[in-house]
Design a protein around this motif. Sequence first.
Motif, PDB file in Angstrom:
ATOM      1  N   PRO A 157      -1.265  -8.621   3.757  1.00  0.00           N
ATOM      2  CA  PRO A 157      -0.869  -7.247   3.990  1.00  0.00           C
ATOM      3  C   PRO A 157      -0.090  -7.598   5.316  1.00  0.00           C
ATOM      4  O   PRO A 157      -0.106  -7.226   6.172  1.00  0.00           O
ATOM      5  N   GLU A 186       2.814  -6.729   5.806  1.00  0.00           N
ATOM      6  CA  GLU A 186       3.751  -5.399   5.976  1.00  0.00           C
ATOM      7  C   GLU A 186       3.086  -4.548   6.800  1.00  0.00           C
ATOM      8  O   GLU A 186       3.669  -3.664   7.451  1.00  0.00           O
ATOM      9  N   GLU A 187       1.812  -4.395   6.857  1.00  0.00           N
ATOM     10  CA  GLU A 187       0.997  -3.566   7.625  1.00  0.00           C
ATOM     11  C   GLU A 187       0.518  -3.973   8.982  1.00  0.00           C
ATOM     12  O   GLU A 187       0.147  -3.141   9.605  1.00  0.00           O
ATOM     13  N   VAL A 188       0.723  -5.371   9.245  1.00  0.00           N
ATOM     14  CA  VAL A 188       0.195  -5.939  10.681  1.00  0.00           C
ATOM     15  C   VAL A 188       1.013  -5.505  11.465  1.00  0.00           C
ATOM     16  O   VAL A 188       2.256  -5.552  11.446  1.00  0.00           O
ATOM     17  N   GLN A 189       0.414  -5.321  12.885  1.00  0.00           N
ATOM     18  CA  GLN A 189       1.290  -5.071  14.111  1.00  0.00           C
ATOM     19  C   GLN A 189       1.454  -6.265  14.871  1.00  0.00           C
ATOM     20  O   GLN A 189       1.069  -7.380  14.809  1.00  0.00           O
ATOM     21  N   THR A 208      12.671  -7.394   6.251  1.00  0.00           N
ATOM     22  CA  THR A 208      11.775  -6.293   6.638  1.00  0.00           C
ATOM     23  C   THR A 208      12.300  -6.146   8.434  1.00  0.00           C
ATOM     24  O   THR A 208      12.152  -5.270   9.037  1.00  0.00           O
ATOM     25  N   ARG A 211       2.064 -12.109  13.597  1.00  0.00           N
ATOM     26  CA  ARG A 211       3.143 -11.218  13.658  1.00  0.00           C
ATOM     27  C   ARG A 211       3.743 -11.140  15.093  1.00  0.00           C
ATOM     28  O   ARG A 211       3.121 -11.059  16.054  1.00  0.00           O
TER      29      ARG A 211
END
Length: 86
Positions: free
Chosen positions: A30, A32-35, A67, A84
């Motif tokens: 995941p 793309e979802e992590v901050q 991204t 991230r």
Amino acid sequence: MHTKQRIRVYEGVGPPPPNSGPPTKWGHLPLEEVQVGDLIEITMDSEEVQVKINAVRSYAGRLARKTGKKFSVRITDYGMGIWRIQ
């Protein structure tokens, strides 16, 4: 001896489907979802980490270029960690 060649024209079918290439081995992560500041940890033994870490780094790098997000992939006590960072 000549065989007849048949040609068909189909109208209004639209563009061909995109050639997506082979499926990604790491697409289930995941990323793309992590901050920023979040960690994804993948538990595995040290031998498995040595085999797979470069592939995960390459995947994270490709995703970063697409991204604009940045990731750091490191070996952890329990396997592999993906942070991230931007």
